[in-house]
Structures are given as C-alpha cells and as structure tokens.
Motif scaffolding. Structure first.
Motif, short mmCIF file in Angstrom:
data_model
loop_
_atom_site.label_atom_id
_atom_site.label_comp_id
_atom_site.label_asym_id
_atom_site.label_seq_id
_atom_site.Cartn_x
_atom_site.Cartn_y
_atom_site.Cartn_z
N LYS A 233 0.84 -1.21 0.07
CA LYS A 233 -0.04 0.04 -0.01
C LYS A 233 1.06 1.18 -0.15
O LYS A 233 0.58 2.17 -0.67
N MET A 234 1.86 1.27 1.02
CA MET A 234 3.03 2.33 0.86
C MET A 234 3.49 2.58 -0.36
O MET A 234 4.08 3.69 -0.85
N GLU A 235 3.99 1.40 -1.26
CA GLU A 235 4.59 1.79 -2.34
C GLU A 235 3.53 2.31 -3.50
O GLU A 235 4.17 3.26 -4.04
N LYS A 236 2.56 2.16 -3.36
CA LYS A 236 1.54 2.74 -4.32
C LYS A 236 1.21 4.11 -3.85
O LYS A 236 1.26 5.13 -4.54
N PHE A 237 1.19 4.48 -2.57
CA PHE A 237 1.07 5.73 -2.07
C PHE A 237 2.32 6.44 -2.34
O PHE A 237 2.04 7.76 -3.04
N VAL A 238 3.40 6.03 -2.27
CA VAL A 238 4.68 6.83 -2.58
C VAL A 238 4.85 7.23 -4.04
O VAL A 238 5.01 8.30 -4.55
N ARG A 239 4.53 6.07 -4.92
CA ARG A 239 4.67 6.34 -6.40
C ARG A 239 3.58 7.39 -6.97
O ARG A 239 4.01 8.27 -7.63
N ALA A 240 2.36 7.16 -6.54
CA ALA A 240 1.24 8.13 -6.84
C ALA A 240 1.72 9.46 -6.18
O ALA A 240 1.51 10.59 -6.95
N GLY A 289 12.02 10.79 -4.87
CA GLY A 289 11.44 10.42 -3.50
C GLY A 289 12.23 9.45 -2.74
O GLY A 289 11.73 9.28 -1.35
N ALA A 290 13.27 8.83 -3.22
CA ALA A 290 14.17 8.09 -2.35
C ALA A 290 15.16 9.04 -1.60
O ALA A 290 15.64 10.17 -2.07
N LEU A 291 15.27 8.78 -0.25
CA LEU A 291 16.13 9.58 0.61
C LEU A 291 17.56 8.94 0.41
O LEU A 291 17.92 7.85 0.23
N ALA A 292 18.33 10.07 0.09
CA ALA A 292 20.08 9.72 -0.31
C ALA A 292 20.43 9.54 1.09
O ALA A 292 20.40 10.35 2.08
N GLU A 293 21.29 8.54 0.93
CA GLU A 293 22.07 8.12 2.49
C GLU A 293 22.95 9.36 2.72
O GLU A 293 23.06 9.47 4.11
N ASP A 326 12.20 1.67 -3.21
CA ASP A 326 12.70 0.52 -4.33
C ASP A 326 11.45 -0.09 -5.00
O ASP A 326 11.62 -0.23 -6.26
N GLY A 327 10.39 -0.43 -4.33
CA GLY A 327 9.38 -1.09 -4.89
C GLY A 327 8.67 -0.02 -5.60
O GLY A 327 7.82 -0.57 -6.65
N ALA A 328 8.35 1.25 -5.01
CA ALA A 328 7.47 2.15 -5.90
C ALA A 328 8.31 2.61 -7.15
O ALA A 328 7.51 2.98 -7.99
N LEU A 329 9.45 2.81 -6.92
CA LEU A 329 10.17 3.62 -8.25
C LEU A 329 10.92 2.54 -9.39
O LEU A 329 11.34 3.32 -10.50
N ASN A 330 11.14 1.49 -8.83
CA ASN A 330 12.05 0.69 -9.90
C ASN A 330 10.84 -0.37 -10.45
O ASN A 330 9.94 -0.50 -10.05
#
Length: 330
Positions: A233-240, A289-293, A326-330
C-alpha cells in the motif's frame, strides 16, 4: 440448497471485497495547514493518481495544535509528513518512526535578519535576540548554534536569547527580535508582503551553512513495515505522491490553484500560494522520492553535534528504509 450456497458465496465475496477496499485506505497527516508546501499530495488526489493505484487517500491538515508524531502514535494516521529532526528525536524517545520516502531534497529553513542591526555573517548573531519555532522545529536551530559555539541561555557574549516565536513574522516587524525563523516558501514572503524590501534583510539558509536537516519526509511506524499488505500500500502511495509532486513542479500555478480548492479555511490567497509553490518546487527538484544516504547522514551528524544538549544522543538504527521507494520507483 443452491440458493443458500449462492447467497453464502455472494456474502463472502462482498466481505472480501469490503476488506480489500479497507486495505486500500490511507490516512496522511500533514505537518501544517493546507498550503502549497503539500501540493504534491493534493495534486495526486485531484488528478486521480491515488485512485489509479486503487487507493482511497484522506489528507488531514495540520496546525499549531497538531503534532503529527502524536497523531500516528495514537493510531490516527498511517503515514505522516514530518521533519527528520523531530522524527529522530521521537524515535529515540520510544516512538519507532521510519522514513520511507523523502520528496524534499533541500531545506527551506533560514534565519531572516534586519541588515541595519549590523548582521552580515553568522558570527554577528552573537549576543542577539533570535526568534525560533518550537514543537520540534527548534532542533535544527539548536544544532546550528552549537556548531557556532553559542549558548542559548540569554542575550550575552557567547550566547543568544531565544524568543519563542509564534507562527507569524511579528517579532521581526515589531523589532522584538533581530532575526526570526522563516521558510523560503512562506514566512519570508510574508515579511516582504509587509512592505520590507529584500535590501533591508540578511538571510542565512541552513542549507548554505552546512547544517541543513531533512524536511517534509514521509514516516510510518516500524511495526507496520512487517505487514506485506501495508508495504504494498505504501509503495502505491509513494509512487502516486511523487507523480503528484513532479506534476506540481512542472505546473506550479495549476498546482497552487488545486491547493486553494482544498483549503477549507479560505485563509490562503492565490498570490501567496503561487509564490509558495514556485519556492517549494526548488526544494523538491532533484528528488525522485528516495532518501539519499548522504542527506540522512548529514542530518544525523548535525543533530548529534548538539554540545551539552544534543537533539539525539546516539546514532539511530533502523530510522529509514529504501524498501518502499525501491518497490515504488523501480
């Protein structure tokens, strides 16, 4: 017998469908009131990006009496928008928040000062009265003062007086403080709107001072990440949501108009929201959307460098994950 079986089957299907629909509900708690600071989420709502992912998203505005960390701790939200200093401090104090995405790449926080007070560099802040927001927003400021070697006890040599600032710019306009906290996209514009020219001001961006901490990240509770359905669900939320943010960057005026449509208070103005969206777009630019380390590590190091009163006292563990992005953007 057939009718009984069919009725039972239909009832089971209905219950399953209801459960699936319930699983797609997402409640987002914002850090502050409805404004262009959160345009990406409102754009995703308005343009159907959440709906396309099968999500039913409720966006709850914040305010001066709403702490997102308390809301999620009480079960009132699935995900919150929060600044990393407040989230890491909450985690160290027992609330297991985890950063799952970072739409804001840069910090918009700065100190805005009167130039005629004789302030030109950070060294000139010594022995001054400085307006500071609290409720978790003071952490980056306290870290910066420690970095400069200033105490925050009183107005004296080697120390500054901290004026607990409300969510307005009055302390600067009324000369109660030499400097106040402002965001590039909000309060700085309010100072200008009050008739002050940019030439009368000096600003210090936390980003430029090397003590910037990450703002407006998305946080969930650690235990929820053990649930595969929640993760999906969070993957979908972040992607949208990121689709909404990129649309807002490319269409700032239209995004500001969408925000105004969702402002039930009627407090926001078209001019202010368009300007805000233009400034916010500079902060989300460069983020997928990805946090850079390295951004995370800089924030941690800044917060640990708090002298006798650090924001956090030890290196956090498990405070962020790339699993969702990783799941949302790849």
């Amino acid at each position: 017998m057939k009718q009984t079986f069919l009725a039972a089957a239909l009832a089971t299907t209905a219950l399953t469908g209801a459960a699936m629909a319930q699983d797609q509900d997402v409640t987002l708690q914002l850090k502050w009131v409805t404004q262009a600071q959160f345009a990406g989420y409102y754009v995703a709502l308005e343009n159907g990006f959440y709906e396309d992912e099968g999500l039913n998203v409720t966006v709850m505005p914040g305010g001066p009496d709403i702490a997102p960390t308390q809301v999620i701790a009480g079960g009132g939200a699935d995900v919150i928008v929060e600044w990393m200093p407040a989230a890491l401090a909450a985690r160290e104090n027992g609330l297991p928040l985890v950063n799952i995405a970072q739409p804001f790449k840069s910090s918009g926080m700065m100190l805005t000062c009167w130039k005629d007070a004789g302030i030109e560099t950070p060294e000139d802040l010594d022995n001054r009265t400085l307006g500071v927001w609290f409720f978790g927003n003071e952490y980056p400021f306290l870290s910066w003062m420690s970095h400069l070697g200033y105490a925050t006890d009183s107005k004296a040599e080697g120390s500054v007086e901290v004026l607990k600032q409300g969510f307005n710019v009055d302390p600067l306009l009324q000369r109660q403080a030499d400097c106040i906290s402002t965001m590039t996209y909000n309060e700085y514009g309010q100072v200008l709107d009050a008739g002050v020219s940019e030439e009368e001001l000096v600003t210090f961006k936390y980003q430029d001072q090397g003590v910037a901490t990450m703002e407006d990240g998305l946080y969930v509770l650690e235990d929820d990440l053990e649930d595969p359905e929640f993760v999906a669900k969070m993957e979908k939320f972040v992607r949208a949501s990121m689709q909404g943010w990129k649309w807002a960057e490319e269409n700032p005026e239209e995004a500001a108009m969408i925000v105004l449509d969702y402002d039930e208070t009627g407090a926001q103005t078209e001019e202010h929201q368009i300007r805000m969206m233009g400034e916010v777009a500079k902060l989300t630019a460069g983020s997928n959307g990805a946090l850079a380390e390295e951004d995370y590590q800089r924030t941690v190091e800044t917060l640990l460098a708090g002298g006798s009163d650090p924001v956090i006292t030890k290196e956090p563990e498990g405070a962020w994950t790339s699993k969702i992005t990783d799941g949302a953007l790849n």
